[in-house]
Design an enzyme around this catalytic site. Sequence first.
Site, PDB file in Angstrom:
ATOM      1  N   HIS A  18      61.585  40.954  63.440  1.00 44.57           N
ATOM      2  CA  HIS A  18      61.748  39.644  64.104  1.00 44.57           C
ATOM      3  C   HIS A  18      61.894  39.814  65.614  1.00 44.57           C
ATOM      4  O   HIS A  18      62.544  38.996  66.270  1.00 44.57           O
ATOM      5  CB  HIS A  18      62.983  38.888  63.586  1.00 44.57           C
ATOM      6  CG  HIS A  18      63.114  38.852  62.106  1.00 44.57           C
ATOM      7  ND1 HIS A  18      62.557  37.875  61.327  1.00 44.57           N
ATOM      8  CD2 HIS A  18      63.717  39.717  61.250  1.00 44.57           C
ATOM      9  CE1 HIS A  18      62.829  38.110  60.058  1.00 44.57           C
ATOM     10  NE2 HIS A  18      63.524  39.238  59.988  1.00 44.57           N
TER      11      HIS A  18
ATOM     12  N   SER B  95      47.047  41.394  90.499  1.00 41.92           N
ATOM     13  CA  SER B  95      46.994  39.940  90.614  1.00 41.92           C
ATOM     14  C   SER B  95      46.342  39.597  91.947  1.00 41.92           C
ATOM     15  O   SER B  95      46.524  40.312  92.927  1.00 41.92           O
ATOM     16  CB  SER B  95      48.421  39.398  90.559  1.00 41.92           C
ATOM     17  OG  SER B  95      48.480  38.144  91.189  1.00 41.92           O
TER      18      SER B  95
END
Length: 508
Positions: free
Chosen positions: A163, A284
């Site tokens: 999880h 970026s």
Amino acid sequence: MYRARMGDGGPDPRILGYLSSAREDAEIIRYDILGSQAHVLMLLKTGLVSRTSARRILGALSEILRRRRSLFARSGSTYGGKNAGAAEDIHELVESLVVEMAGAAHGGRMHAARSRNDQVALDIRMKVRDDINMMCGHILDAAESMVLFASNHRRTVMPLYTHMQQAQAGLFSHWLLAHTDALLRDYERLSGAYGRVNKSPLGAGPVGGTSLPIDRAYTAELLGFDGILENSLDATSTRDFAAEYAAAVSIMMSNLSRLAEDIVVWSTSEFSFVELEDDISSPSSAMPQKKNPDVLEITRARAAEASGYTGSILGIMGGLASGYGRDLQRTKPFLWMISDTGISALLAVQSVLGGMRVNKARMRRVTEASDLVALDVAERLVLKHDVPFRTAHGMAALLVQHAHAIRKSVRKMTASDVRSALRKGGSIDTKLSPAASDPKILHAITSSLGPVTSLRGRISRGSSGYAEQRRMISARKRAITRLRDALEERKKRVDDAFTSLKKQTKSV
Ligand code: ARG
């Protein structure tokens, strides 16, 4: 060329582009010619063509094979070259070239006892067969580098997650081996499909066979197939082998996508478990500090695309009545994209892993800081003190809760911390197992447990324990060698067939 029944006019040029499979046929030109060579050798052997005709046709085919790149230069969705105008596909185009080069009296005999329906199924099977072998080779390369990587990280402690929550202490090698095993299953899945792909449909004719005395087993053998796909209706109309291949690649892609997702998460500054090499990361355009895991993100996206391709193939097939329908032509682009997707993703993932730095110290710090030993505390009580697991589990939870409350890790608790935890004991009934509430015993356990002792004690088969890593690494190395031998053998059978086909073609 096939339009005898339709009057003089050629096909409507506005429609030809729509109908044409020229674009996707570029991938099967070579197979189409090899298939024709085998077919002609069979026609000769069975007396359906004379040696002179066979020689003329085979001469033309060899020349077309040699000059195929310039002959079939494509423009848009149709072929260039003088014959190309009216050709719907590569089968028609090759035949028309053969007729032109060998003369109609000879070249016109090539297509006896076959149809484009068995021919295209043959070509696709030959291409998928090669693609499977290529993909399997890349899978083994990737698996091998992951196992080598794993052997360098047999002691690199990290948290294992369920999880996305920290669950147990584990080892980085264990993660690598998990993905290796998934890849090896992908290999097996593709190899299973290979057996079903590698059957020859040639000689099935348009749908119901032929009255000419052909020898299907002979062409199958010449082309390196493992026998024929017997039923002529099935052989010409099924693409289940293609769907199976596509599904196997899609499953592999979803495995690679999950691997990619782990690395994307681990390379965030919050995790900082791994760092990607500069040359496989993207900057970026706006933020100079960024190093983006684009290769992995593309892998995730391409996994989704792959399942789309598989869905398209199944959709095209499932809507069709039995027998060939032109719809089947449209399975080809998806199949080729599947091959490209699988192979390029395997190469990309290998480059990412090859240049990935593992921040061992950080992984270890995070593992130690988190109380991942709770299950080990409980198991120690079960193993050494005969405490029922449910009671032991309750006790471990109590200790962990208290450690949290006093902001310490479980292993740093003092004997008096353990005693205060026990005072809060509440509902846990320890009457039957006094050890579970004995502060001395509990403190001895908590203070001795850390990731290293935990992983030393992790002995179950396939676990993240140290000893199991060693065993699994050598077992996987052996498995990869075995699979590589089998793959080489499989490839050799096809290569040998092609070599002998070439020889026989020349000796007619
Ligand atoms: N271009 C077709 C394909 O790719 C070849 C078979 C055409 N057969 C036919 N009966 N129209 O599937």
